[in-house]
Design a protein around this motif. Structure first.
Motif, PDB file in Angstrom:
ATOM      1  N   TYR A   1      94.853 -31.730  46.956  1.00 47.46           N
ATOM      2  CA  TYR A   1      95.023 -31.837  48.390  1.00 47.46           C
ATOM      3  C   TYR A   1      94.254 -32.927  49.144  1.00 47.46           C
ATOM      4  CZ  TYR A   1      96.929 -27.541  47.045  1.00 47.46           C
ATOM      5  OH  TYR A   1      97.763 -26.410  46.247  1.00 47.46           O
TER       6      TYR A   1
ATOM      7  N   ASN B   1      97.296 -25.727  55.430  1.00 42.18           N
ATOM      8  CA  ASN B   1      98.268 -25.340  54.501  1.00 42.18           C
ATOM      9  C   ASN B   1      98.184 -25.391  52.964  1.00 42.18           C
ATOM     10  OD1 ASN B   1     101.701 -25.009  55.713  1.00 42.18           O
ATOM     11  ND2 ASN B   1     100.263 -25.850  57.166  1.00 42.18           N
ATOM     12  N   SER B   2      97.294 -26.468  52.811  1.00 45.86           N
ATOM     13  CA  SER B   2      96.783 -26.728  51.675  1.00 45.86           C
ATOM     14  C   SER B   2      95.816 -25.494  51.057  1.00 45.86           C
ATOM     15  CB  SER B   2      95.879 -27.786  51.496  1.00 45.86           C
ATOM     16  OG  SER B   2      96.370 -28.995  51.650  1.00 45.86           O
TER      17      SER B   2
ATOM     18  N   GLU C   1      98.246 -22.766  50.012  1.00 46.45           N
ATOM     19  CA  GLU C   1      98.911 -23.196  48.897  1.00 46.45           C
ATOM     20  C   GLU C   1      98.056 -22.811  47.830  1.00 46.45           C
ATOM     21  OE1 GLU C   1     101.527 -26.482  48.594  1.00 46.45           O
ATOM     22  OE2 GLU C   1     100.408 -27.389  47.029  1.00 46.45           O
TER      23      GLU C   1
ATOM     24  N   ARG D   1      97.821 -18.889  47.317  1.00 44.82           N
ATOM     25  CA  ARG D   1      98.887 -18.509  46.722  1.00 44.82           C
ATOM     26  C   ARG D   1      99.099 -18.937  45.301  1.00 44.82           C
ATOM     27  NH1 ARG D   1     101.995 -20.782  50.346  1.00 44.82           N
ATOM     28  NH2 ARG D   1     102.832 -22.503  49.495  1.00 44.82           N
ATOM     29  N   PHE D   2      98.617 -20.183  44.681  1.00 40.71           N
ATOM     30  CA  PHE D   2      98.519 -20.453  43.324  1.00 40.71           C
ATOM     31  C   PHE D   2      97.717 -19.424  42.562  1.00 40.71           C
ATOM     32  CE2 PHE D   2      97.055 -22.491  39.596  1.00 40.71           C
ATOM     33  CZ  PHE D   2      98.308 -22.945  38.936  1.00 40.71           C
TER      34      PHE D   2
ATOM     35  N   ASN E   1     102.526 -25.120  36.552  1.00 38.26           N
ATOM     36  CA  ASN E   1     103.252 -24.290  37.492  1.00 38.26           C
ATOM     37  C   ASN E   1     104.688 -24.099  37.122  1.00 38.26           C
ATOM     38  OD1 ASN E   1     103.559 -22.733  39.579  1.00 38.26           O
ATOM     39  ND2 ASN E   1     104.407 -24.745  40.913  1.00 38.26           N
TER      40      ASN E   1
ATOM     41  N   GLU F   1     105.429 -21.420  44.774  1.00 39.37           N
ATOM     42  CA  GLU F   1     105.994 -22.717  45.853  1.00 39.37           C
ATOM     43  C   GLU F   1     104.423 -23.584  46.068  1.00 39.37           C
ATOM     44  OE1 GLU F   1     107.967 -22.800  50.278  1.00 39.37           O
ATOM     45  OE2 GLU F   1     107.400 -20.858  49.464  1.00 39.37           O
ATOM     46  N   MET F   2     104.748 -24.772  45.829  1.00 35.10           N
ATOM     47  CA  MET F   2     103.600 -25.671  45.938  1.00 35.10           C
ATOM     48  C   MET F   2     104.149 -27.028  46.532  1.00 35.10           C
ATOM     49  SD  MET F   2     101.220 -24.944  42.662  1.00 35.10           S
ATOM     50  CE  MET F   2      99.876 -25.629  43.326  1.00 35.10           C
TER      51      MET F   2
END
Length: 337
Positions: A201, A224-225, A228, A231-232, A302, A308-309
């Motif tokens: 990022y 947003n990073s 993300e 989320r990961f 991934n 979603e990345m």
């Protein structure tokens, strides 16, 4: 069987870059002696003769009675109880290649914020598989702390991550100084992958700055990073009761790597965003930018998880697929919120 670190454990550092040098400085303020594996002849000679690293953090002067630099990896490891890894992840395998001494009775603490290229493994994953270490024998020390500021004794916060909180506290005592504050976690998976992702990022932020995007956009890109990253971590790995991605080991490290002038990953992105080729930008870097290798690894990892990345995907396309940084960033802007 649980592995316990004893009080007064002897420590050794593997690596001679800026972060390794800064950590040796911290350790020598707490420990009587620190073993130090230095395979570079110029650096080794200078440390032995003058107590200085001529390549990194040259202003740090060590008490030579407190450091034991050596180019004999096996001797350094054999004489220590805790092995601190602080070499760039891309060179970790070559650093450890001469090792014949067993690690079965050692505790290995990783200060590496990167991935083992080609193996597509984090440092913890690699140590577990290659050296058959138990989870209770491995830990991480991390945080939003550039080596340059630690060397200047500016207040910094580090997080010690171990499955066993008691081991984490014992390790923390080795690093506690007036300018180092400690926190603790048991989230090995989450913290380690966070240290990998934040480099990707920071590269994205560097690209944006190089392309002329302003502060308003950077704030959106970094927020947003952070989403993300969370989320990961939450979709790909084991759950952790102690995982708070707003904590300094996650969000704090992301922020400092994205914003700081000391950030080598941000600089790599900046060079590419300003028009350098990826190959040319890498050649211009004087230190390893871990995000370059991380982008490829996370893309590989991934494939299994399918998280979603879009930001990590954009960085990968620019670095490895020859995508135009300007076009890739413009396409990304439609996916951010």
């Amino acid at each position: 069987m649980d592995f316990k670190i004893m009080q007064g454990a002897r420590c050794a550092v593997i690596g001679y870059g800026s972060w390794a040098t800064a950590l040796v400085k911290v350790l020598t303020e707490r420990a009587c002696e620190v073993g130090w594996y230095v395979r570079n002849p110029e650096v080794l000679e200078s440390l032995l003769a003058e107590g200085r690293n001529p390549r990194y953090l040259q202003d740090v002067e060590f008490d030579r009675a407190r450091i034991r630099p050596s180019d004999d990896l096996n001797r350094v490891v054999d004489e220590a109880d805790v092995i601190l890894l602080a070499a760039p992840s891309a060179f970790l395998k070559s650093f450890l290649e001469p090792l014949t001494v067993s690690l079965k009775e050692k505790f290995v603490l990783s200060a590496i914020k990167g991935i083992v290229p080609d193996d597509y493994q984090t440092i913890v994953e690699y140590l577990s598989s290659r050296y058959e270490l138990q989870p209770s024998q491995i830990g991480i020390i991390t945080g939003p702390s550039h080596a340059e500021e630690v060397a200047l004794e500016r207040l910094s916060y580090l997080t010690v991550v171990c499955p066993d909180p008691e081991n984490a506290r014992t390790l923390g005592e080795m690093f506690s100084t007036p300018y180092i504050k400690l926190s603790y976690s048991t989230d090995l998976y989450g913290v380690e992958y966070a240290t990998v992702l934040k480099n990707i990022y920071a590269l994205a932020v560097g690209l944006a700055v190089g392309l002329g995007y302003g502060d308003n956009f950077l704030a959106v890109l970094i927020s947003n990073s952070a989403m993300e990253m969370s989320r990961f971590l939450n979709e790909s790995g084991p759950d952790s009761d102690g995982r708070n991605t707003l904590a300094s080991a996650y969000l704090g490290d992301l922020l400092v790597t994205c914003y700081s002038v000391f950030s080598r990953n941000r600089r790599l992105g900046l060079l590419i965003g300003r028009g350098s080729s990826v190959k040319g930008a890498l050649a211009e870097m004087t230190m390893v930018a871990e995000g370059y290798y991380a982008a490829d690894c996370i893309r590989h990892v991934n494939r299994k998880h399918k998280v979603e990345m879009p930001i990590a995907d954009m960085v990968y396309e620019v670095l490895y697929r020859g995508a135009s940084a300007r076009k890739a960033m413009k396409a990304l802007t439609t996916k951010l919120i």
